[in-house]
Design an enzyme around this catalytic site. Structure first.
Site, PDB file in Angstrom:
ATOM      1  NE  ARG A  71      34.462 -20.963  -1.740  1.00 21.18           N
ATOM      2  CZ  ARG A  71      32.930 -22.639  -2.221  1.00 21.18           C
ATOM      3  NH1 ARG A  71      32.039 -21.293  -1.651  1.00 21.18           N
ATOM      4  NH2 ARG A  71      33.339 -23.018  -2.708  1.00 21.18           N
ATOM      5  N   GLY A  72      33.750 -19.799  -5.003  1.00 22.37           N
ATOM      6  CA  GLY A  72      32.600 -20.925  -5.773  1.00 22.37           C
ATOM      7  C   GLY A  72      32.979 -20.629  -7.022  1.00 22.37           C
ATOM      8  CG  ASP A 109      36.908 -24.485  -9.417  1.00 25.05           C
ATOM      9  OD1 ASP A 109      36.446 -25.468  -8.541  1.00 25.05           O
ATOM     10  OD2 ASP A 109      36.826 -23.395  -9.133  1.00 25.05           O
TER      11      ASP A 109
HETATM   12  O1  MRU Z   1      38.234 -22.473  -3.655  1.00 19.00           O
HETATM   13  P1  MRU Z   1      37.084 -22.765  -4.098  1.00 19.00           P
HETATM   14  O2  MRU Z   1      36.265 -22.889  -2.441  1.00 19.00           O
HETATM   15  O3  MRU Z   1      37.074 -21.603  -4.323  1.00 19.00           O
HETATM   16  O4  MRU Z   1      36.491 -23.948  -4.349  1.00 19.00           O
HETATM   17  C1  MRU Z   1      35.284 -24.128  -4.853  1.00 19.00           C
HETATM   18  C2  MRU Z   1      35.022 -25.604  -5.643  1.00 19.00           C
HETATM   19  O5  MRU Z   1      35.904 -26.286  -6.519  1.00 19.00           O
HETATM   20  C3  MRU Z   1      34.242 -25.584  -6.381  1.00 19.00           C
HETATM   21  O6  MRU Z   1      33.467 -27.161  -6.366  1.00 19.00           O
HETATM   22  C4  MRU Z   1      33.625 -25.336  -7.763  1.00 19.00           C
HETATM   23  O7  MRU Z   1      33.978 -24.115  -7.411  1.00 19.00           O
HETATM   24  C5  MRU Z   1      32.243 -25.199  -8.142  1.00 19.00           C
HETATM   25  S1  MRU Z   1      30.997 -23.736  -6.840  1.00 19.00           S
HETATM   26  C6  MRU Z   1      29.314 -24.368  -7.237  1.00 19.00           C
END
Ligand code: MRU
Length: 353
Positions: free
Chosen positions: A53-54, A244
């Site tokens: 994730r991220g 995102d």
């Molecule tokens: O649901 P997730 O854990 O994928 O959400 C991730 C985020 O909101 C992060 O802040 C974003 O993807 C940036 S990661 C460099």
């Protein structure tokens, strides 16, 4: 540079075994478990279940996913290979809707494929591997550059609040919002990081607190509802968050709760920086209202982390995974090309000129 980033790579290609080796982020901080992904369903599931994730890490996993599932293709001509490619691409694109990096990486793989139209199938497969490797390599460079630019606006000793995890395991290395923390650590900046726990999936507690702690950074974990008191006590001099998707007007979708943090920061006069690689900026999306917000299952709120249910079984839930921070609440968007200030509509567009 930044030797403090000792945390393991979250996404790796194991070409000899036709697999992606993935750090299962759902198991952290208790176990460092690695998965071997071999099929398009494996990769889809890993993305959907947040094992990876991220935004940038999702893009890297998807790019490697495309390569892995097409590398043993028996297609005899371009058209047949392209059909297989498109099937895998469409499947992976359906895994999560909000992070634009997923679509960006898949489109980039397709663009590379199209460039190789006249090549043999084995040359095309080699090109796809090179492109996926390049996406990962560039992400590391991009994150380091974001970190360097962010340090221009941060001062040694500052308290930094961050939300969710935009760290090294969410990217190829360094992270976006956490990159300046790691680079600053090298320079003796001695930041005091406050990590919001980030309900419901606890990315702040399980991942940010874990990776900063592993790297020896001064990190304090707080519950999401504690940000206001911590800000009021002047423990926070800047908010740094990842992202995102940034819309053309600067509205930024990030993990649910980010917009609340930004609203609080405005109240207390604290600057808010969104750290976003160019691959997260989507000029085709006009405003935050046009960003699809992923809705996730109710068990994440009611039962996931508990041995017993934490809510009446019949109660309705609403579980949006992201929210949009209005551009008026954002002090600057920190990219690999530098810090973008308002007016975002003009200045983000200029970035791509
Ligand atoms: O649901 P997730 O854990 O994928 O959400 C991730 C985020 O909101 C992060 O802040 C974003 O993807 C940036 S990661 C460099």
């Amino acid at each position: 540079m930044a030797d403090h980033v000792t945390v393991i790579e979250s996404v790796k290609l194991d070409d000899a075994n036709d697999a992606i080796i993935l750090l299962d982020q759902t198991k952290l901080p208790n176990k460092k478990e690695f998965l071997q992904l071999k099929t398009v369903d494996d990769v889809w599931d890993a993305i959907y279940q947040l094992k990876v994730r991220g935004a940038p890490a999702i893009g890297i996993a998807a790019a490697y996913g495309i390569y892995i599932v097409t590398k043993n293709s028996t297609a005899s001509d371009f058209e047949a290979f392209y059909q297989e490619f498109k099937k895998a691409k469409e499947k992976l694109a359906s895994s999560r809707p909000t992070a634009v990096n997923l679509f960006w990486a898949l489109d980039r793989m397709e663009a590379r494929l199209m460039k190789e139209k006249e090549a043999t199938i084995s040359e095309i497969i080699r090109a796809l591997k090179n492109e996926a490797n390049l996406i990962k390599k560039e992400d590391q460079e991009v994150c380091e550059a974001i970190g360097r630019h962010a340090l221009e606006v941060l001062e040694p000793g500052w308290g930094i609040l961050t939300h969710c995890n935009a760290g090294t395991i969410a990217t190829a290395k360094y992270g976006t919002a956490l990159a300046p923390i790691y680079l600053g650590e090298e320079k003796g900046y001695d930041f005091k990081v406050f990590a919001d726990e980030t309900r419901p999936l606890l990315q702040g507690a399980r991942l940010t607190a874990w990776e900063l702690n592993e790297a020896g950074v001064d990190v304090t974990l707080i519950c999401d509802n504690m940000a206001s008191i911590v800000m009021s006590q002047k423990k926070i001099q800047a908010v740094l968050v990842g992202c995102d998707r940034v819309a053309a007007n600067g509205d930024a979708a990030n993990k649910i709760g980010t917009s609340g943090v930004a609203i609080l920061a405005k109240h207390y006069g604290i600057p808010v920086y969104v750290c976003a690689p160019m691959s997260t900026i989507d000029l085709n999306t006009e405003t935050g209202n046009d960003i699809e917000i992923e809705l996730r299952p109710e068990e994440e709120i009611k039962t996931k982390w508990y041995s017993e249910s934490m809510a009446p079984e019949q109660v309705k839930t609403y579980n949006p995974a992201f929210d949009v921070t209005d551009h008026t609440l954002i002090t600057g968007i920190i990219t690999e090309k530098g810090i973008v200030s308002p007016s975002y509509k003009e200045n983000l567009a200029k970035l791509f000129d």
